[in-house]
Design a protein around this motif. Structure first.
Motif, mmCIF file in Angstrom:
data_model
loop_
_atom_site.group_PDB
_atom_site.id
_atom_site.type_symbol
_atom_site.label_atom_id
_atom_site.label_comp_id
_atom_site.label_asym_id
_atom_site.label_seq_id
_atom_site.Cartn_x
_atom_site.Cartn_y
_atom_site.Cartn_z
ATOM 1 N N ARG A 110 0.835 -1.213 0.000
ATOM 2 C CA ARG A 110 0.000 0.000 0.000
ATOM 3 C C ARG A 110 0.863 1.253 0.000
ATOM 4 O O ARG A 110 0.666 2.164 -0.818
ATOM 5 N N GLN A 111 1.833 1.308 0.912
ATOM 6 C CA GLN A 111 2.720 2.471 0.978
ATOM 7 C C GLN A 111 3.624 2.559 -0.244
ATOM 8 O O GLN A 111 3.966 3.659 -0.692
ATOM 9 N N HIS A 112 4.005 1.405 -0.810
ATOM 10 C CA HIS A 112 4.877 1.401 -1.987
ATOM 11 C C HIS A 112 4.179 2.062 -3.179
ATOM 12 O O HIS A 112 4.752 2.956 -3.819
ATOM 13 N N TRP A 113 2.961 1.630 -3.484
ATOM 14 C CA TRP A 113 2.284 2.153 -4.675
ATOM 15 C C TRP A 113 1.817 3.587 -4.460
ATOM 16 O O TRP A 113 1.821 4.392 -5.398
ATOM 17 N N LYS A 114 1.422 3.925 -3.239
ATOM 18 C CA LYS A 114 1.058 5.319 -2.975
ATOM 19 C C LYS A 114 2.277 6.217 -3.108
ATOM 20 O O LYS A 114 2.195 7.321 -3.677
ATOM 21 N N SER A 115 3.428 5.747 -2.624
ATOM 22 C CA SER A 115 4.657 6.537 -2.763
ATOM 23 C C SER A 115 5.022 6.712 -4.227
ATOM 24 O O SER A 115 5.407 7.810 -4.662
ATOM 25 N N VAL A 120 5.710 10.332 -8.837
ATOM 26 C CA VAL A 120 5.767 10.469 -10.299
ATOM 27 C C VAL A 120 4.570 11.248 -10.836
ATOM 28 O O VAL A 120 4.726 12.157 -11.657
ATOM 29 N N LEU A 121 3.374 10.901 -10.377
ATOM 30 C CA LEU A 121 2.163 11.452 -10.993
ATOM 31 C C LEU A 121 1.913 12.900 -10.598
ATOM 32 O O LEU A 121 1.521 13.718 -11.440
#
Length: 356
Positions: A110-115, A120-121
């Motif tokens: 969860r923290q990986h993809w949110k980070s 980037v986005l």
């Protein structure tokens, strides 16, 4: 318990929290890299529009893909972004700070993809929004205004509100940094709080674990065909990311110097130092397909093939068109229709004849 202990390390009291200078410096690192790379791409595109023009036209999309690859590599390998790892920091989930996972353990999904999305986005969307605002302002200043409409009123209201929205956004970050300096917050940036992580310094155990992981990844061998293909793909992507990170690490100070040199504060100095005489028209056009655009009569627009109305020249190439033709083409393609040179709306110059 032994397995858990292999992934946890005690946090040195009072030494885990980066200073605000380190935190802000790593934020400014990637912010300085993009403008410098953008200038290099612009120089390439102007030197050879046919070959490198697409790099300038799609620079934001190409950069965000490379940035995505780079940040994914470092988040998966070091639990940090490229700039955070450059300044010897890592991300850990918010919670109990007495025990910290090693940098090699990675972040929870969860923290990986949110980070990754926030790294980037958010800069990509913010850059696109700034370009949209700039283009709308240029259109509002340089174009022939159509009759008033609901859309016209909407984007004028948007242009009027944008400075206040941007001020609120920057003020949010400033307040967060002040709270971090005073010890009232665990994050110097609201984006870290949204990702559910905080920054800490790398420990000696983290550095040893990273070196050990790199040694194991380079010496490991796989036997099945599927695992070999997956390993080859991972090594290829990792190699690309490592090459990008190594190149950025080596050239980061050079890129920061370019960013400073080509900043708005130095534009007058650059113009005075690099002032050159106006170059002659490009003679090579007689032997290229673009020469078919040039009409035999000098008063005819190369785009609409009619007598020019509101004659307007492009400062980048010197060719003259109708204002509406040049404005529409440059707005859509960002280049001269005859030479292919990179061109923007502010390069349109209205011509006045002696009769007018």
């Amino acid at each position: 318990m032994a397995e858990v202990g292999a992934h946890l390390t005690a946090a040195p009291a009072g030494q885990e929290r980066p200073s605000v200078f380190e935190a802000v410096a790593q934020d400014s690192l990637m912010a300085a890299v993009k403008p410098a790379l953008q200038h290099l791409v612009k120089v390439l595109a102007e030197s050879n529009p046919a070959r490198y023009g697409f790099l300038w036209q799609w620079f934001d999309e190409i950069y965000v893909l490379l940035d995505l690859l780079l940040q994914q590599h470092y988040l998966a390998r070091c639990s940090a972004s490229f700039s955070e790892n450059f300044y010897s920091m890592k991300r850990i989930p918010m919670g109990d700070g007495r025990l910290q996972p090693l940098a090699t353990a990675g972040l929870p999904k969860r923290q990986h993809w949110k980070s990754l999305l926030l790294l980037v986005l958010v800069p990509y969307l913010k850059g696109k929004l700034e370009k949209l605002v700039s283009s709308l302002r240029e259109e509002d200043e340089y174009s022939i205004h159509p009759p008033s409409s609901s859309w016209k009123r909407f984007y004028r209201a948007f242009l009027a509100a944008y400075p206040y929205v941007n001020m609120t956004w920057e003020g949010w970050f400033l307040i967060q940094q002040l709270c971090y300096i005073l010890g009232k917050a665990e994050h110097h940036s609201p984006l870290l709080k949204l990702a559910g992580v905080r920054l800490v310094r790398l420990t000696a155990e983290d550095i040893q674990a990273l070196e050990k992981k790199w040694a194991e990844s380079t010496s490991s061998q796989t036997h099945s065909f599927t695992s070999r293909v997956q390993s080859a793909l991972r090594r290829a992507l990792g190699g690309i990311a490592f090459s990008l990170s190594t190149g950025l690490s080596v050239s980061v100070f050079f890129l920061q110097f370019l960013d400073w040199w080509y900043s708005s504060e130095n534009q007058e100095t650059i113009k005075s130092l690099t002032a050159l005489p106006t170059p002659p028209p490009p003679v090579h056009l007689e032997h290229e397909p673009s020469s078919a655009l040039l009409p035999s009569l000098k008063t005819v627009c190369p785009l609409c093939r009619k007598v020019r109305v509101n004659a307007t020249a492009l400062a980048t190439s010197g060719f003259v068109f109708c204002y509406r033709c040049a404005h529409g083409y440059v707005k859509a393609h960002q280049r001269c229709p005859v030479t292919g040179y990179a061109t923007e709306l502010q390069h349109l110059v209205k011509l006045y004849s002696p009769e007018s």
